[in-house]
Design an enzyme around this catalytic site. Sequence first.
Site, PDB file in Angstrom:
ATOM      1  N   ASP A  13       0.816  -1.228   0.000  1.00  0.00           N
ATOM      2  CA  ASP A  13       0.000   0.000   0.000  1.00  0.00           C
ATOM      3  C   ASP A  13       0.846   1.272   0.000  1.00  0.00           C
ATOM      4  OD1 ASP A  13      -2.436  -1.567   0.297  1.00  0.00           O
ATOM      5  OD2 ASP A  13      -1.860  -1.831   2.388  1.00  0.00           O
ATOM      6  N   HIS A  41      -4.643  -2.085  -6.667  1.00  0.00           N
ATOM      7  CA  HIS A  41      -4.083  -0.765  -6.901  1.00  0.00           C
ATOM      8  C   HIS A  41      -5.103   0.106  -7.612  1.00  0.00           C
ATOM      9  CE1 HIS A  41      -2.126  -3.411 -10.079  1.00  0.00           C
ATOM     10  NE2 HIS A  41      -2.958  -2.679 -10.772  1.00  0.00           N
TER      11      HIS A  41
END
Length: 428
Positions: A13, A41
């Site tokens: 992340d 993503h």
Amino acid sequence: MSSVVVVGTQWGDEGKGKITDFLSENAEVIARYQGGNNAGHTIVFNGEKYKLHLIPSGIFYKDKICVIGNGMVVDPKALVAELSYLHEHGISTDNLRISNRAHVILPYHLKLDGLEEERKGANKIGTTKKGIGPAYMDKAARIGIRIVDLLDRDVFAEKLARNLEEKNMLFEKVYGVEGFRHEDIFEEYYEYGQQIAKYVCDTSVVLNNALDEGRRVLFEGAQGVMLDIDQGTYPFVTSSNPVAGGVTIGAGVGPTKIKHVVGVAKAYTTRVGDGPFPTELHDEIGDRIREVGREYGTTTGRPRRVGWFDSVVVRHARRVSGITDLSLNSIDVLTGIETLKICVAYRYRGEVIEEFPASLKVLAECEPIYEELPGWTEDITGVRSLDELPANARHYVERISQLTGIPLSIFSVGPDRSQTNVVRSVYA
């Protein structure tokens, strides 16, 4: 030949999707080499937000080849859904290539993932329950079903029957639940295979040909180095190798063909799921960073755990991944915090430790040693160069580069690709 690997230096992340998307503009081939649809993503393209879990972010460019490498585990149902999602938004997927050697996630992997996590109770790993771990287990046990098998009706039928015999025994005898019938899976998943057949090939050949022709190839890592099964906070890790070395195995490209490794980091640290996190914040500053940074998982929606930047972690990532370039994201999220902290080392039983320990028992007793830096209040979201940053923001960024030992190549001051700034080219 110019090849670049993008890896996360923390626990995932870090904003790899955005950086990969940004670097994709100058790449001709974009490849993923490990993981599956446990990685999410978010990409902003033509003002619209897209969430992808399997397909490389280069798919938005019509002139670029996108590769799902042999090191990935592919859920055909999820892949077909992602292809449909892109088609509905007018995005062509003609340039997608899927490795015939990639392994397949099947319904029993998903079921096993959930049951095993429940069974572990307080010792759970915090899996996304996407069947990733069980699929990699089958791969290591040499009973996995690959894409090449999925496309062959007879081979798929035979291997599925053999696997169901074993898995159903596990479901019934160990977990006390009902298993699967062959007909529950076979036709549906064989059909998924037929829908993706046109994309399937030997992707190692595609990638090596591109490199030999001098084309720019970008390898997109999922998760992060601290989730690597060998180098991460084991057992609170993923089942594959996000480190740059994973490219050689998961894409079928020799180590001599990797030129640059871009390590992506946030200006602070986050983690989803369980496991150790030395600089974790449990106060108002942590809550503030989570809300301002919108720190909620793309795949799970879970709130991410938040902490100060940890240079011990990123130095470890640099060493095990051979990182040559730093891409620092989300600097803007820290605007308005009076005093910022960077972890420079750990203190363990009175001793200073500068390298990340392998033992989770030791790690649990480690206290972060912080260096404090003054924050800034100026809006930096429109900044286009290091020189435009307020003095304190620039000092913070440069100090991170010094402490990690990685030259700064890219820094980001917002979620949009236009807020991504190049200090030096990674394709040089």
